[in-house]
Design a protein around this motif. Sequence first.
Motif, PDB file in Angstrom:
ATOM      1  N   PHE A   1       0.838  -1.201   0.000  1.00 52.69           N
ATOM      2  CA  PHE A   1       0.000   0.000   0.000  1.00 52.69           C
ATOM      3  C   PHE A   1       0.866   1.242   0.000  1.00 52.69           C
ATOM      4  N   SER A   2       0.279   2.311  -0.486  1.00 54.17           N
ATOM      5  CA  SER A   2       0.885   3.637  -0.359  1.00 54.17           C
ATOM      6  C   SER A   2      -0.191   4.604   0.109  1.00 54.17           C
ATOM      7  N   VAL A   3       0.225   5.583   0.901  1.00 51.74           N
ATOM      8  CA  VAL A   3      -0.695   6.581   1.456  1.00 51.74           C
ATOM      9  C   VAL A   3      -0.079   7.957   1.295  1.00 51.74           C
ATOM     10  N   GLU A   4      -0.863   8.893   0.815  1.00 47.17           N
ATOM     11  CA  GLU A   4      -0.506  10.307   0.840  1.00 47.17           C
ATOM     12  C   GLU A   4      -1.613  11.054   1.569  1.00 47.17           C
ATOM     13  N   CYS A   5      -1.251  11.825   2.568  1.00 51.96           N
ATOM     14  CA  CYS A   5      -2.220  12.658   3.282  1.00 51.96           C
ATOM     15  C   CYS A   5      -1.894  14.128   3.049  1.00 51.96           C
ATOM     16  N   GLU A   6      -2.922  14.887   2.739  1.00 54.21           N
ATOM     17  CA  GLU A   6      -2.731  16.315   2.476  1.00 54.21           C
ATOM     18  C   GLU A   6      -3.808  17.113   3.189  1.00 54.21           C
ATOM     19  N   ASN A   7      -3.375  18.100   3.973  1.00 55.95           N
ATOM     20  CA  ASN A   7      -4.286  19.038   4.628  1.00 55.95           C
ATOM     21  C   ASN A   7      -4.241  20.367   3.870  1.00 55.95           C
ATOM     22  N   TYR A   8      -5.371  20.787   3.335  1.00 55.81           N
ATOM     23  CA  TYR A   8      -5.441  22.069   2.629  1.00 55.81           C
ATOM     24  C   TYR A   8      -5.584  23.181   3.674  1.00 55.81           C
ATOM     25  N   GLU A   9      -4.462  23.660   4.159  1.00 54.92           N
ATOM     26  CA  GLU A   9      -4.420  24.525   5.325  1.00 54.92           C
ATOM     27  C   GLU A   9      -5.297  25.767   5.175  1.00 54.92           C
ATOM     28  N   SER A  10      -6.001  26.111   6.239  1.00 50.65           N
ATOM     29  CA  SER A  10      -6.889  27.276   6.203  1.00 50.65           C
ATOM     30  C   SER A  10      -6.184  28.560   6.630  1.00 50.65           C
ATOM     31  N   ILE A  11      -5.007  28.461   7.273  1.00 51.52           N
ATOM     32  CA  ILE A  11      -4.293  29.674   7.700  1.00 51.52           C
ATOM     33  C   ILE A  11      -2.969  29.841   6.953  1.00 51.52           C
ATOM     34  N   HIS A  12      -2.722  29.006   5.949  1.00 53.70           N
ATOM     35  CA  HIS A  12      -1.529  29.119   5.113  1.00 53.70           C
ATOM     36  C   HIS A  12      -1.939  29.040   3.650  1.00 53.70           C
ATOM     37  N   ASN A  13      -1.038  29.466   2.778  1.00 55.54           N
ATOM     38  CA  ASN A  13      -1.268  29.313   1.349  1.00 55.54           C
ATOM     39  C   ASN A  13      -0.512  28.101   0.809  1.00 55.54           C
ATOM     40  N   HIS A  14      -0.319  27.099   1.670  1.00 53.25           N
ATOM     41  CA  HIS A  14       0.285  25.838   1.277  1.00 53.25           C
ATOM     42  C   HIS A  14      -0.411  24.717   2.036  1.00 53.25           C
ATOM     43  N   SER A  15      -0.150  23.498   1.619  1.00 51.56           N
ATOM     44  CA  SER A  15      -0.722  22.329   2.280  1.00 51.56           C
ATOM     45  C   SER A  15       0.296  21.686   3.203  1.00 51.56           C
ATOM     46  N   ALA A  16      -0.199  20.991   4.217  1.00 48.90           N
ATOM     47  CA  ALA A  16       0.637  20.090   5.011  1.00 48.90           C
ATOM     48  C   ALA A  16       0.525  18.702   4.379  1.00 48.90           C
ATOM     49  N   PHE A  17       1.657  17.994   4.296  1.00 49.57           N
ATOM     50  CA  PHE A  17       1.707  16.768   3.496  1.00 49.57           C
ATOM     51  C   PHE A  17       2.528  15.697   4.205  1.00 49.57           C
ATOM     52  N   ALA A  18       2.086  14.441   4.070  1.00 47.58           N
ATOM     53  CA  ALA A  18       2.843  13.298   4.581  1.00 47.58           C
ATOM     54  C   ALA A  18       2.555  12.102   3.686  1.00 47.58           C
ATOM     55  N   ALA A  19       3.564  11.243   3.496  1.00 48.96           N
ATOM     56  CA  ALA A  19       3.407  10.087   2.611  1.00 48.96           C
ATOM     57  C   ALA A  19       4.178   8.902   3.170  1.00 48.96           C
ATOM     58  N   HIS A  20       3.681   7.697   2.841  1.00 54.28           N
ATOM     59  CA  HIS A  20       4.306   6.457   3.326  1.00 54.28           C
ATOM     60  C   HIS A  20       3.851   5.314   2.435  1.00 54.28           C
ATOM     61  N   GLU A  21       4.733   4.317   2.223  1.00 53.69           N
ATOM     62  CA  GLU A  21       4.333   3.109   1.534  1.00 53.69           C
ATOM     63  C   GLU A  21       5.029   1.903   2.149  1.00 53.69           C
ATOM     64  N   GLU A  22       4.395   0.744   2.044  1.00 51.30           N
ATOM     65  CA  GLU A  22       4.930  -0.483   2.628  1.00 51.30           C
ATOM     66  C   GLU A  22       4.635  -1.671   1.752  1.00 51.30           C
ATOM     67  N   THR A  23       5.556  -2.612   1.746  1.00 46.43           N
ATOM     68  CA  THR A  23       5.317  -3.934   1.186  1.00 46.43           C
ATOM     69  C   THR A  23       5.204  -4.900   2.353  1.00 46.43           C
ATOM     70  N   LEU A  24       4.097  -5.632   2.422  1.00 47.95           N
ATOM     71  CA  LEU A  24       3.818  -6.513   3.545  1.00 47.95           C
ATOM     72  C   LEU A  24       4.180  -7.955   3.185  1.00 47.95           C
ATOM     73  N   VAL A  25       4.643  -8.701   4.163  1.00 45.66           N
ATOM     74  CA  VAL A  25       5.026 -10.100   3.931  1.00 45.66           C
ATOM     75  C   VAL A  25       3.926 -11.020   4.439  1.00 45.66           C
TER      76      VAL A  25
END
Length: 262
Positions: free
Chosen positions: A238-262
């Motif tokens: 799986f891969s995940v990208e999270c993005e917050n469209y910030e209300s007090i900034h003109n940019h987003s907060a962002f985080a991402a992660h991916e994993e291969t599971l066994v």
Amino acid sequence: MQDVQSRGDVRGIAIQRVGIKDAHLPFLIKTKDGGFQQVLACIRFTVALPSEYKGTHMSRFLEILMPWSQKPVAEPEIDKMLAEALDHLDAKSAEVELSFKYFVDKTAPVSGKKSVLDLDCCFTGRKSRGGELEFQLGVDVPFTSLCPCSKEISQYGAHNQRSVARIQLRFKSGVDCIYIEDLAALIEKQGSSPIYPLLKREDEKFVTEAAYENPKFVEDILRDVVLNLRELEGLAWFSVECENYESIHNHSAFAAHEETLV
């Protein structure tokens, strides 16, 4: 008539993907209740072209797609679609991507008003001759996030914003993929509050206060999503990208992660 595409080529370059892109067709997507939902799909459909061939037969992609657009489609149908491409286009590998808007039912938390929420979704299938289908589900899930720092340092109130988690999943061979409805319900719980297309005043009060009592940074949301995805039986990657469209900034907060599971 002359078949120009089937003529030879001496440049010695095999093309990894060649075909059609941004084709739009109505498609029927299987639903959890055993029915289907009609969507407008944007399609990319390609095959691998050996170095000795000049070109592929573009018309055959649409010839394959047209009958499948009339049948409810999920993972097994994608497999058969790609098998047809391998056969009809004499290819060693084939890939198809269907992007579409999918609607899930939503019920307002207090008034009980019914509405539907649109989700950006994608089916991606890859198949090699003699190999098994590699099926990937993509879903973008929106929700509300509320900043823990803002809540902590402010005398009253806290800034919040609409956020989205972009999820891509692949399950192990022989394990059925999760339904879009179930994945969306799982992911939206990891935000500060779900969002609803239709809210009355009593609902708005409820979701505002619910988000205030459940503040989360983008890092918190991503980690909670990861923990929940790890619990899905048979998940391979799986891969995940999270993005917050910030209300007090003109940019987003962002985080991402991916994993291969066994």
